[in-house]
Design a protein around this motif. Structure first.
Motif, mmCIF file in Angstrom:
data_model
loop_
_atom_site.group_PDB
_atom_site.id
_atom_site.type_symbol
_atom_site.label_atom_id
_atom_site.label_comp_id
_atom_site.label_asym_id
_atom_site.label_seq_id
_atom_site.Cartn_x
_atom_site.Cartn_y
_atom_site.Cartn_z
ATOM 1 N N VAL A 1 8.428 10.821 -1.284
ATOM 2 C CA VAL A 1 8.205 9.518 -1.447
ATOM 3 C C VAL A 1 9.541 9.137 -1.586
ATOM 4 O O VAL A 1 9.713 7.594 -0.977
ATOM 5 N N ARG B 1 11.239 8.377 1.977
ATOM 6 C CA ARG B 1 9.718 7.921 3.073
ATOM 7 C C ARG B 1 9.154 8.394 4.197
ATOM 8 O O ARG B 1 8.825 8.042 5.188
ATOM 9 N N PRO C 1 4.043 7.408 2.248
ATOM 10 C CA PRO C 1 3.804 6.260 1.017
ATOM 11 C C PRO C 1 4.272 5.704 -0.317
ATOM 12 O O PRO C 1 3.545 7.278 -1.346
ATOM 13 N N PHE C 2 4.164 5.260 -1.408
ATOM 14 C CA PHE C 2 4.500 5.446 -2.378
ATOM 15 C C PHE C 2 3.039 5.963 -3.127
ATOM 16 O O PHE C 2 3.287 6.948 -4.199
ATOM 17 N N TRP C 3 2.347 5.037 -3.115
ATOM 18 C CA TRP C 3 0.216 6.027 -3.203
ATOM 19 C C TRP C 3 0.588 6.994 -3.623
ATOM 20 O O TRP C 3 -0.061 7.645 -3.715
ATOM 21 N N THR C 4 1.001 8.134 -2.651
ATOM 22 C CA THR C 4 0.913 9.682 -2.864
ATOM 23 C C THR C 4 1.467 10.010 -3.947
ATOM 24 O O THR C 4 0.706 11.426 -4.311
ATOM 25 N N GLY D 1 -4.177 8.800 -2.151
ATOM 26 C CA GLY D 1 -2.718 7.846 -2.424
ATOM 27 C C GLY D 1 -2.897 7.565 -0.601
ATOM 28 O O GLY D 1 -2.455 6.511 -0.431
ATOM 29 N N LEU D 2 -2.466 8.385 -0.045
ATOM 30 C CA LEU D 2 -2.776 8.268 1.779
ATOM 31 C C LEU D 2 -4.120 7.031 2.649
ATOM 32 O O LEU D 2 -3.576 6.151 3.069
ATOM 33 N N SER E 1 -2.984 3.747 0.562
ATOM 34 C CA SER E 1 -1.595 3.082 1.136
ATOM 35 C C SER E 1 -1.812 1.929 2.580
ATOM 36 O O SER E 1 -1.036 1.872 3.588
ATOM 37 N N ARG E 2 -2.830 2.809 3.486
ATOM 38 C CA ARG E 2 -3.186 2.619 4.995
ATOM 39 C C ARG E 2 -3.922 0.880 4.660
ATOM 40 O O ARG E 2 -3.713 0.077 5.153
ATOM 41 N N LEU F 1 -3.606 -1.302 1.713
ATOM 42 C CA LEU F 1 -2.675 -2.362 0.931
ATOM 43 C C LEU F 1 -1.443 -2.195 1.723
ATOM 44 O O LEU F 1 -0.501 -1.460 2.540
#
Length: 309
Positions: free
Chosen positions: A246, A249, A252-255, A302-303, A306-307, A309
């Motif tokens: 994360v 990068r 994404p952050f959500w992972t 999480g992956l 992230s798609r 949002l």
């Protein structure tokens, strides 16, 4: 390796469906479906996912894992490692009276079914996968089969993590995208570590019995206390790896949702501390498998999030 010296005191055979369900060792199947799910979700970020290929890969992986467990059951019995007093979900032969040849036949049947599904997967992607799939199936057999079983060496965790974690994620990604990305390789690493942790937890539980039977597992090599420390380090490495991905990068952050599985990992580690009897360590072993399940699904969620949002 020591030849089998056990006397056959198996009970009359039971044909209850629960016996066959336990024979699959369902708590270990997380090592099959989590990598397939993670690899497929990673592919979703690159292309439209074909559900037929996802289903085929998932079933094939579960069949290979089930076959590996059945080979384990068969060869542990043949080498005298299993007895009616053995702790664990295994023991369909010694406790439930299944014929050893039946267990072996079921294992090969699972591999045969996986091969047929593999033909379909190869026809839709690449025939080079036939070579990789064959190597994975051979690893499942030679884990406990053959003259030099991997399970009797300190490399069991490495083999399990590599073939059932790392490779399965990359195949699941490749059959959807036709390629293997650096991102997929990097995300596969923490999942592979946690798949290996499941095996280490099993070997910590069975340390004393395995030592008596001549095994040289990692847990035996380093001793119980250090084996628990290695397990903790594996948990830490998996979580810190995600944080690093994360920060750089790569993902994404959500992972970071995967970090919600930390409490289960803590419970697993604490469950081994101060315990010496296999029955006392069963909850910790179960928590280790649950850590892999939670981590993998939260990572995939999480992956996906992230798609959107």
């Amino acid at each position: 390796m020591q030849p089998s010296t056990h006397i056959d005191h198996r009970p009359p055979a039971r044909r209850d469906w629960r016996v066959f369900w336990r024979l699959t060792r369902p708590h270990t199947l997380t090592a099959a479906f989590v990598p397939v799910c993670v690899g497929t979700v990673l592919a979703l970020g690159e292309t439209a996912v074909r559900l037929s290929l996802f289903a085929a890969m998932l079933i094939a992986s579960l069949l290979i894992q089930t076959a590996t467990n059945m080979f384990n059951e068969y060869y542990d019995y043949k080498r005298g490692l299993d007895s009616p007093e053995s702790v664990g979900i295994g023991g369909a032969i010694v406790r439930d009276g299944l014929e050893p040849r039946t267990v072996l036949a079921l294992a090969f049947a699972c591999l045969g079914a996986a091969m047929l599904i593999g033909v379909y997967i190869c026809s839709q992607s690449s025939w080079w996968l036939a070579v990789i799939g064959t190597v994975c199936m051979a690893a499942g057999y030679f884990y406990t089969g053959g003259p030099f079983p991997i399970a009797y060496t300190p490399f069991g965790e490495l083999a399990a993590g590599f073939f059932m974690g790392f490779v399965i994620i990359l195949i699941s990604f490749f059959i959807q995208t036709g390629d293997v990305s650096v991102k997929a390789v990097l995300v596969a690493i923490p999942v592979a570590i946690l798949v290996g942790a499941i095996l280490l937890a099993n070997n910590i539980r069975d340390l004393d019995g395995d030592r008596e039977k001549g095994r040289k597992t990692l847990a035996i090599l380093v001793g119980r206390d250090w084996a628990i420390r290695v397990l903790v380090m594996m948990f830490a490495a998996a979580f810190l790896w995600v944080v690093a991905l994360v920060l750089f990068r790569v993902v994404p952050f959500w992972t970071l949702l995967a970090l919600l599985s930390v409490p289960k990992a803590v419970a697993a580690a604490r469950g081994f501390i101060g315990k010496t009897k296999p029955a006392e360590m069963m909850p910790a072993m179960k928590a280790t498998a649950q850590t892999n399940t939670q981590f993998g699904f939260l990572l995939a969620i999480g992956l996906l999030v992230s798609r959107w949002l």
